[in-house]
Design a protein around this motif. Structure first.
Motif, mmCIF file in Angstrom:
data_model
loop_
_atom_site.group_PDB
_atom_site.id
_atom_site.type_symbol
_atom_site.label_atom_id
_atom_site.label_comp_id
_atom_site.label_asym_id
_atom_site.label_seq_id
_atom_site.Cartn_x
_atom_site.Cartn_y
_atom_site.Cartn_z
ATOM 1 N N PHE A 5 28.384 41.953 61.145
ATOM 2 C CA PHE A 5 29.285 40.817 60.917
ATOM 3 C C PHE A 5 28.533 39.529 61.203
ATOM 4 C CE2 PHE A 5 31.938 44.485 61.886
ATOM 5 C CZ PHE A 5 32.837 44.446 60.830
ATOM 6 N N VAL A 6 28.428 38.697 60.182
ATOM 7 C CA VAL A 6 27.678 37.444 60.366
ATOM 8 C C VAL A 6 28.476 36.269 59.800
ATOM 9 C CG1 VAL A 6 25.394 38.543 60.294
ATOM 10 C CG2 VAL A 6 26.453 37.742 58.169
ATOM 11 N N ARG A 9 35.608 40.880 61.837
ATOM 12 C CA ARG A 9 35.682 42.276 62.227
ATOM 13 C C ARG A 9 37.126 42.683 62.478
ATOM 14 N NH1 ARG A 9 35.391 45.318 66.868
ATOM 15 N NH2 ARG A 9 35.529 43.451 68.167
ATOM 16 N N ARG A 10 37.472 43.883 62.019
ATOM 17 C CA ARG A 10 38.812 44.398 62.308
ATOM 18 C C ARG A 10 38.756 45.227 63.585
ATOM 19 N NH1 ARG A 10 39.425 46.078 56.115
ATOM 20 N NH2 ARG A 10 39.876 43.997 55.293
ATOM 21 N N GLU A 11 39.914 45.530 64.108
ATOM 22 C CA GLU A 11 39.987 46.132 65.434
ATOM 23 C C GLU A 11 39.238 47.469 65.533
ATOM 24 O OE1 GLU A 11 43.748 47.002 67.840
ATOM 25 O OE2 GLU A 11 43.834 44.854 67.361
ATOM 26 N N ASN A 12 39.404 48.299 64.511
ATOM 27 C CA ASN A 12 38.807 49.638 64.579
ATOM 28 C C ASN A 12 37.342 49.657 64.146
ATOM 29 O OD1 ASN A 12 39.508 48.946 61.994
ATOM 30 N ND2 ASN A 12 39.948 51.057 61.349
ATOM 31 N N GLU A 13 36.819 48.501 63.829
ATOM 32 C CA GLU A 13 35.438 48.446 63.320
ATOM 33 C C GLU A 13 34.451 48.147 64.438
ATOM 34 O OE1 GLU A 13 36.046 47.097 58.695
ATOM 35 O OE2 GLU A 13 35.835 45.530 60.213
ATOM 36 N N LEU A 14 33.216 48.669 64.198
ATOM 37 C CA LEU A 14 32.168 48.475 65.189
ATOM 38 C C LEU A 14 31.025 47.689 64.536
ATOM 39 C CD1 LEU A 14 32.124 49.714 68.092
ATOM 40 C CD2 LEU A 14 30.406 51.320 67.214
ATOM 41 N N ALA A 15 30.634 46.617 65.206
ATOM 42 C CA ALA A 15 29.525 45.830 64.676
ATOM 43 C C ALA A 15 28.254 46.675 64.687
ATOM 44 C CB ALA A 15 29.330 44.569 65.503
#
Lengths: 445, 45
Positions: A300-301, A288-294
């Motif tokens: 994200f797996v 996951r990148r910083e600005n991304e939301l799971a």
């Protein structure tokens, strides 16, 4: 059901003696001018035999004529000994009250069971004027791949009686279409004959090259479209009407070659009506990148989880990009459906079989390229300047997709102009709210 | 070239369109189809 005999039938009684010990029967049927009774006749030696009773005609409604009955006379006119072509001409000119003198057929049929109509989607084109096997050429019903047929009788397994969807009102008599197993056998035979012809071709020197090309093409089908089963002979698929519930919208699947606008159309729908449309959240093994939301941008797996989900058949499609796996799962589409939004997906043809076998009830739209010249103009609008061979390749690719997967598509849009294609797409999507659609019956069982 | 042509012709002699043995292998149905007659003509009245 017999009325007291009027004087006009006297001649029948005088003539009955001609037929010796045979049991004869007299029936009367009203025939309208220029409208066939809806029965077919065949010759058997000298005899003229009723061969088939067609649904929707006066003969069927009266219930007085039966398959296997021999016609001796009509209105006192000798029929025995006539060729069926003469009988056809004769009856075409007759109307009013017709009296038939018959020898009833020997075959005793079980009482007519309750009529059950089977609705099928045709997966092949059929032209009866091109078919030497159609028993009665007047009754052959032509149809095209994708047409819905209402099959009302399969009494003759080789020749079903059917109406084409939408034709019922202006076409009272049913038509004849090849039965499923008949069509399968016929296609299998055709393929065998075509295979057998090949060695003969190779006898000619200049054909060696041609053969190579053909082999290559088969290989292409086998590898790139691994979901396409070459052995399968497509005939008919049973269909039922399905009305999309207000709170469970069918996912809209766009299929087509790259550069034909499917991604642009999808993006436009999402931007213009974000409250109605949504994308399924894909899975990825990328970190996951910083600005991304799971759960919003991606699920994200780990690679292990992703691999396990692949084996469990949880993905509609997946692929690798820069050493990471990405994929769209059935569950993430289902989440969108449960949220009452319309899920929009652009997929590869390989995913179609999987999708159709799921319980997602997708509505599949083929986005097809226009002519080469129009496609050039369309791409030029995006500032692209493709070479003629690239354009040809796109069009050829589209043709191949249609050929191999056309039976999965609900409808097609030819993208000549992006604005028009968008309007058409929106119209089709909106129609799902108001009009029931034909879906494979297996989806509703 | 003549030799090639001769081989080709020989090959051709054994590989014509009509090869019942092969069709037999492909299944009895195909065999039946080849001998299936056209149905008697029906006309609509």
């Amino acid at each position: 059901e017999m009325m007291p005999e009027p004087a006009s039938d006297d001649y029948f009684y005088e003539n009955i003696g001609l037929y010796g010990d045979e049991t004869v029967k007299i029936v009367r049927i009203e025939k309208a001018r220029d409208i066939p009774l809806g029965a077919t006749v065949r010759n058997d030696g000298d005899s003229v035999i009723i061969s088939r009773i067609v649904k929707g005609g006066a003969a069927e409604k009266s219930g007085l004529l039966h398959e296997g009955d021999e016609i001796l006379q009509i209105n006192g006119m000798e029929i025995r000994g006539k060729d069926v072509n003469e009988v056809f001409e004769l009856l075409a000119d007759m109307h009013g009250n017709l009296s038939f003198l018959l020898i009833p057929g020997q075959q005793s049929k079980p009482p007519p069971s309750k009529e059950t109509v089977v609705h099928v989607k045709a997966h092949f084109d059929y032209d009866p004027s091109d078919d030497p096997y159609v028993p009665c050429r007047e009754l052959g019903l032509s149809f095209q791949k994708g047409d819905i047929l209402h099959v009302i009788s399969q009494e003759d397994p080789n020749w079903w009686q059917a109406y084409r969807d939408g034709d019922e009102d202006n076409q009272p008599l049913a038509g004849l279409v090849p039965g499923k197993s008949f069509q399968q056998q016929r296609e299998a035979m055709k393929q065998t004959i075509e295979e057998d012809k090949e060695p003969e071709k190779s006898g000619k020197l200049w054909c060696a090259k041609k053969n190579k090309k053909k082999r290559k093409k088969v290989l292409y089908n086998a590898n790139k479209n691994d979901d396409y089963d070459n052995e399968e002979i497509l005939t008919y698929e049973e269909m039922s009407l399905y009305h999309q519930p207000a709170n469970r919208k069918r996912p809209i699947i766009l299929i087509g070659p790259q550069s034909c606008g499917q991604n642009e159309l999808r993006q436009r729908l999402m931007t213009n009506e974000p409250e109605r449309f949504a994308a399924a959240v894909p899975h990825t093994t990328r970190s996951r990148r910083e600005n991304e939301l799971a759960g919003r941008d991606y699920h994200f797996v780990s690679r292990q989880t992703f691999d396990a989900d692949i084996s469990a058949g949880k993905f509609i499609e997946f692929g690798e990009f820069e050493k990471n796996l990405y994929g769209t799962s059935i569950d993430s589409v289902r989440q969108v459906i449960n949220s009452s939004k319309i899920c929009l997906l652009c997929l590869h043809t390989q995913s179609l079989k999987m999708l159709r076998n799921s319980d997602l009830k997708p509505y599949i739209i083929f986005i097809a390229p226009p002519s080469q010249e129009r496609l050039r103009a369309l791409l030029a609008k995006e500032g692209r300047n493709p070479k003629p061979e690239e354009l040809r390749e796109i069009i050829e690719k589209a043709r191949e997709m249609e050929q191999n997967n056309g039976h999965f598509f609900d409808t097609a849009i030819v993208n000549t102009d992006l604005d028009k294609a968008y309007q058409e797409l929106l119209r089709l999507i909106n129609k799902l709210d108001t009009e029931p659609q034909w879906v494979p019956s297996s989806w509703l069982r | 070239i003549t030799a090639v042509l001769v081989t080709m012709r020989n090959k051709r002699a054994t590989q014509g369109t009509y090869s019942p043995s092969r069709q037999e292998k492909d299944g009895a149905r195909v065999e039946m189809w080849n001998v299936l007659k056209l149905p008697p003509t029906e006309r609509l009245i």
